[in-house]
Design a protein around this motif. Structure first.
Motif, PDB file in Angstrom:
ATOM      1  N   THR A  18       0.667  62.343  70.145  1.00  0.00           N
ATOM      2  CA  THR A  18      -0.203  63.475  69.829  1.00  0.00           C
ATOM      3  C   THR A  18      -0.540  64.205  71.118  1.00  0.00           C
ATOM      4  OG1 THR A  18      -1.164  62.313  67.931  1.00  0.00           O
ATOM      5  CG2 THR A  18      -2.409  64.169  68.843  1.00  0.00           C
ATOM      6  N   LEU A  19      -0.146  65.462  71.187  1.00  0.00           N
ATOM      7  CA  LEU A  19      -0.379  66.260  72.394  1.00  0.00           C
ATOM      8  C   LEU A  19      -1.748  66.919  72.330  1.00  0.00           C
ATOM      9  CD1 LEU A  19       3.091  68.026  72.736  1.00  0.00           C
ATOM     10  CD2 LEU A  19       2.224  66.173  74.177  1.00  0.00           C
ATOM     11  N   LEU A  20      -2.546  66.756  73.389  1.00  0.00           N
ATOM     12  CA  LEU A  20      -3.800  67.487  73.492  1.00  0.00           C
ATOM     13  C   LEU A  20      -3.569  68.878  74.074  1.00  0.00           C
ATOM     14  CD1 LEU A  20      -5.088  64.672  72.958  1.00  0.00           C
ATOM     15  CD2 LEU A  20      -6.911  65.350  74.531  1.00  0.00           C
ATOM     16  N   PRO A  30      -4.873  74.165  74.903  1.00  0.00           N
ATOM     17  CA  PRO A  30      -5.359  73.059  74.069  1.00  0.00           C
ATOM     18  C   PRO A  30      -4.801  73.135  72.656  1.00  0.00           C
ATOM     19  CG  PRO A  30      -7.172  74.076  75.292  1.00  0.00           C
ATOM     20  CD  PRO A  30      -5.978  74.966  75.459  1.00  0.00           C
ATOM     21  N   SER A  31      -4.520  71.978  72.083  1.00  0.00           N
ATOM     22  CA  SER A  31      -4.051  71.920  70.699  1.00  0.00           C
ATOM     23  C   SER A  31      -5.118  72.484  69.767  1.00  0.00           C
ATOM     24  CB  SER A  31      -3.745  70.473  70.315  1.00  0.00           C
ATOM     25  OG  SER A  31      -3.563  70.347  68.926  1.00  0.00           O
ATOM     26  N   ARG A 144      -8.624  80.978  69.299  1.00  0.00           N
ATOM     27  CA  ARG A 144      -8.368  79.767  68.516  1.00  0.00           C
ATOM     28  C   ARG A 144      -8.670  78.499  69.308  1.00  0.00           C
ATOM     29  NH1 ARG A 144      -2.655  79.396  66.013  1.00  0.00           N
ATOM     30  NH2 ARG A 144      -3.654  77.938  64.582  1.00  0.00           N
ATOM     31  N   THR A 145      -8.759  78.598  70.626  1.00  0.00           N
ATOM     32  CA  THR A 145      -9.016  77.427  71.470  1.00  0.00           C
ATOM     33  C   THR A 145     -10.409  77.464  72.101  1.00  0.00           C
ATOM     34  OG1 THR A 145      -8.034  78.495  73.415  1.00  0.00           O
ATOM     35  CG2 THR A 145      -6.554  77.198  72.011  1.00  0.00           C
ATOM     36  N   ALA A 146     -11.250  78.391  71.653  1.00  0.00           N
ATOM     37  CA  ALA A 146     -12.565  78.558  72.285  1.00  0.00           C
ATOM     38  C   ALA A 146     -13.407  77.292  72.209  1.00  0.00           C
ATOM     39  CB  ALA A 146     -13.307  79.727  71.638  1.00  0.00           C
ATOM     40  N   GLN A 147     -13.417  76.616  71.059  1.00  0.00           N
ATOM     41  CA  GLN A 147     -14.217  75.406  70.907  1.00  0.00           C
ATOM     42  C   GLN A 147     -13.642  74.259  71.744  1.00  0.00           C
ATOM     43  OE1 GLN A 147     -17.189  75.311  69.348  1.00  0.00           O
ATOM     44  NE2 GLN A 147     -16.799  77.519  69.129  1.00  0.00           N
TER      45      GLN A 147
END
Length: 296
Positions: A18-20, A30-31, A144-147
């Motif tokens: 599983t890639l982060l 980030p995934s 989409r990766t803000a969090q």
């Protein structure tokens, strides 16, 4: 850090990692996996990165410059984002479609709309085509990766390094280097080895000529090694794939090369008479570093 860079084995049954962080080298983002986000994996990632830096360990290599910009307080609108930063190939196809000048077919417009609608963006028109392309790219890479980025920031703050780097943007490449900056060269390794002196060699165990032969094999292995092989060698030698000062090397009576990572000591077998056997055994040993030392 190796798992953070290359993926975690979270499912023993499938043996899929599983890639982060996904995407091209120097453009990793980030995934967008909800499971990873809801499990606070990226908080853990930030802590890993911070603690590794504080202890002189390896860094996360190749993170997107746009992600780094936002991570340390920059506004998304001022970030430099390119198509290479988008890990989603389907999104890339839409972006390329919008980059052209030819009129889009109804089918192509439908493909664009199927992507933009869930993101609260309009369909494509003659007038908004290039604006929409930029908005899709910005949304795919940063919004989409803000969090995930917020979680990484929390993890870095937990280790105390975020405050320093946010006030010293010139030092950020030390924490998040580019791939070219993180490469290990043979000379970097050779310059940090404390090569045994003639007076330190016990000729009751090994003759001076045989000792010099083994040292020449090691030097040849390093000089011909790629950056990845040298990182594996250093991981076996010291416990992580970064160059440390005061690397020690010994020649002992053993079947395969060994290491004492706490003492930065590589122990080579005295029984090698040719380079081919030496190379084969050392490669076998360093390949065991990720599964457990000696598990060959």
């Amino acid at each position: 850090m190796s798992n953070l860079q290359n993926g975690f084995l979270l499912d023993d049954e499938t043996e899929l990692k599983t890639l982060l962080f996904e995407g091209e080298q120097d453009h990793l983002t980030p995934s967008t996996s909800r499971l990873l986000l809801e499990s606070d994996f990226f908080v853990v990632a930030g802590r890993i990165i911070g603690h590794s830096f504080l202890n002189g360990g390896p860094c996360l290599v190749g993170l997107s410059q746009g992600i780094i910009h936002v991570l340390f307080g920059g506004e998304p609108e001022t970030a430099t984002v390119t198509e290479s930063d988008c890990a989603d190939q389907d999104v890339r196809e839409v972006i390329r479609m919008l980059q052209g000048t030819k009129d889009l077919s109804e089918e192509e417009k439908s493909v664009v709309l199927s992507l933009t609608l869930p993101w609260d963006l309009p369909g494509v028109t003659v007038n908004n085509r290039h604006w929409l392309q930029e908005k899709i790219l910005l949304h795919a890479v940063l919004e989409r990766t803000a969090q995930q980025v917020k979680q990484i920031r929390r993890g870095l703050k937990d280790t105390g390094v975020w405050e320093f780097f946010s006030s010293r943007p010139d030092a950020v490449p030390v924490l998040f280097p580019r791939a070219s900056e993180a490469e290990i060269t043979p000379q970097m390794v050779i310059d940090n080895i404390n090569w045994p002196k003639d007076e330190d060699i016990d000729e009751d165990i090994l003759s001076l000529d045989d000792h010099c032969l083994i040292m020449s094999f090691l030097r040849r292995f390093i000089e011909n090694g790629t950056s990845d092989i040298l990182k594996s060698l250093l991981t076996f030698w010291t416990g992580w794939g970064v160059v440390c000062s005061n690397l020690e090397v010994e020649v002992i009576d053993c079947s395969l090369p060994q290491s004492s990572t706490c003492f930065l000591t590589l122990k080579l077998s005295k029984n090698h008479k040719n380079y081919e056997d030496f190379h084969q055994d050392l490669m076998a040993s360093i390949s065991s570093a990720y599964s457990g030392f000696g598990q060959i």
